[in-house]
Write an enzyme that holds these catalytic residues in place. Structure first.
Site, PDB file in Angstrom:
ATOM      1  N   CYS A 178       1.006  -1.253   0.166  1.00 51.60           N
ATOM      2  CA  CYS A 178       0.038   0.000  -0.005  1.00 51.60           C
ATOM      3  C   CYS A 178       1.065   1.157  -0.019  1.00 51.60           C
ATOM      4  CB  CYS A 178      -0.859  -0.115   1.084  1.00 51.60           C
ATOM      5  SG  CYS A 178      -2.011   1.584   1.142  1.00 51.60           S
ATOM      6  N   PHE A 219       0.186   4.346  -0.479  1.00 52.88           N
ATOM      7  CA  PHE A 219      -0.061   5.545   0.317  1.00 52.88           C
ATOM      8  C   PHE A 219       0.163   5.624   1.691  1.00 52.88           C
ATOM      9  CE2 PHE A 219      -3.653   7.801   2.391  1.00 52.88           C
ATOM     10  CZ  PHE A 219      -3.556   8.883   1.680  1.00 52.88           C
ATOM     11  N   CYS A 220      -0.188   4.266   2.420  1.00 51.99           N
ATOM     12  CA  CYS A 220      -0.055   4.262   3.768  1.00 51.99           C
ATOM     13  C   CYS A 220       1.534   4.063   4.266  1.00 51.99           C
ATOM     14  CB  CYS A 220      -0.803   2.874   4.112  1.00 51.99           C
ATOM     15  SG  CYS A 220      -2.473   2.807   4.193  1.00 51.99           S
ATOM     16  N   VAL A 221       2.450   3.361   3.286  1.00 55.05           N
ATOM     17  CA  VAL A 221       3.832   3.356   3.271  1.00 55.05           C
ATOM     18  C   VAL A 221       4.276   4.793   3.641  1.00 55.05           C
ATOM     19  CG1 VAL A 221       6.168   2.797   2.369  1.00 55.05           C
ATOM     20  CG2 VAL A 221       4.206   1.167   2.363  1.00 55.05           C
ATOM     21  N   HIS A 262       3.180   6.618   6.863  1.00 57.26           N
ATOM     22  CA  HIS A 262       3.503   5.942   8.010  1.00 57.26           C
ATOM     23  C   HIS A 262       5.133   6.280   8.218  1.00 57.26           C
ATOM     24  CE1 HIS A 262      -0.114   5.234  10.106  1.00 57.26           C
ATOM     25  NE2 HIS A 262      -0.385   4.894   8.690  1.00 57.26           N
TER      26      HIS A 262
END
Length: 340
Positions: free
Chosen positions: A83, A85-87, A90
């Site tokens: 993912c 976007f989430c990488v 975070h």
């Protein structure tokens, strides 16, 4: 105009009312951001939005476990689930904890110097490794197994315009901007009133009596409710396929869907296919997949169906994660299969 949203028109903060407005307000206070694309894209389904926020807040943001350690878990799960976007999000949030070297080491595919962080990362990415795992770590991992899937299915990979999140400097600066909020210690349970009137499954054994467990129970129920959009045969095909899944990425192409859909009536196949993609390969959801099922259905239904697939996979991951002592020396099968 460039947009992060693929299929959903979100409720904007200035137009939000009721439960959506309450979630947005708490999101702004506790996360430090009034607009977060992952939550905006869930806003057409207020119960899914509130339960997702509660699960994230009570596992990642609140409690006594180290926020840095929990961000390592969130980043590791996001990397395993592919993912982007989430990488990016975070990695930036790890910068916000103050550990800039750790953030960039993980982003580059390296191993953290700190043995605890290295063990947590190994556990998050492969479900293996002897490491002390508590309810907040498990809740964080499971919440991101859900959020990664929703983000991959419904958002583009661009956290920032023009893919600026790929710049190490931008990630570092973004982390510094968010540092004060990220380093606050939040009191557990403040999000639970937002889901108190919603259906909930029983609290999991790993989180019984904990705010993270109560929030996860609400998320399970909100996700399961999306299955009502499918007929019995389609819903059963999704359940059976996910129950046999071991966490691997499906092979390239769509042949892996042929067997699960073979016994589903033609009129139900598009919905079953979309739910399975959302659960097991959300980064492969296409415009054609959405159009084949959606027709004139509203944004709310699309969010709910994707949530059903994502929550089904999340629950299966819970079984795999907790199969042997909450993550201690877990089986070797992992999120490392072929395909992309």
């Amino acid at each position: 105009m460039e947009t992060q949203f693929r299929y959903v028109t979100p409720v904007q903060p200035q137009a939000a009312t009721g439960r959506v407005a309450q979630v947005y307000a708490q999101l702004a206070d506790d996360f430090g951001m009034a607009r977060m694309a992952v939550f905006l894209t869930l806003s057409p389904a207020p119960d899914v939005l509130a339960a997702t926020w509660a699960a994230l807040r009570e596992s990642l943001l609140a409690g006594t476990a180290s926020r840095t350690a929990k961000e390592v878990v969130a980043l590791g799960v996001s990397m395993a689930n592919r993912c982007p976007f989430c990488v990016a999000a975070h990695t930036t949030l790890l910068h916000a904890t103050g550990d800039h070297r750790l953030a960039e080491t993980i982003a580059a595919g390296g191993t953290p110097d700190d043995p605890e962080h290295a063990a947590l990362l190994a556990w998050a990415t492969s479900r293996r490794g002897a490491v002390e795992i508590g309810p907040e770590h498990i809740g964080t991992a499971l919440t991101f197994h859900f959020i990664n899937r929703m983000a991959s299915a419904l958002l583009t990979e661009n956290l920032l315009p023009a893919n600026l999140q790929k710049s190490r400097l931008v990630r570092s600066v973004g982390g510094r901007v968010m540092a004060r909020t990220v380093r606050r210690r939040l009191t557990p349970g403040a999000s639970l009133p937002l889901v108190a009137d919603l259906p909930a499954r029983p609290e999991p054994a790993w989180g019984a009596g904990k705010a993270a467990g109560a929030a996860y129970a609400a998320l399970r129920a909100a996700g399961a409710a999306g299955g009502e959009l499918l007929g019995d045969a389609a819903r059963g095909a999704v359940a059976d396929t996910v129950a046999a899944w071991e966490g691997e990425h499906p092979p390239m192409g769509g042949a892996w869907l042929d067997a699960p859909l073979a016994e589903v009536p033609a009129g139900e196949r598009a919905g079953a296919r979309l739910a399975l993609l959302a659960g097991l390969a959300p980064y492969r959801v296409t415009d054609a997949d959405v159009a084949a099922w959606r027709g004139s259905r509203p944004d709310e239904d699309l969010v709910r169906l994707c949530a059903f697939g994502a929550a089904s996979a999340m629950e299966r991951m819970e079984t795999l994660i907790t199969a042997s002592g909450h993550g201690d020396a877990l089986p070797a099968r992992a999120l490392s299969g072929d395909g992309s």
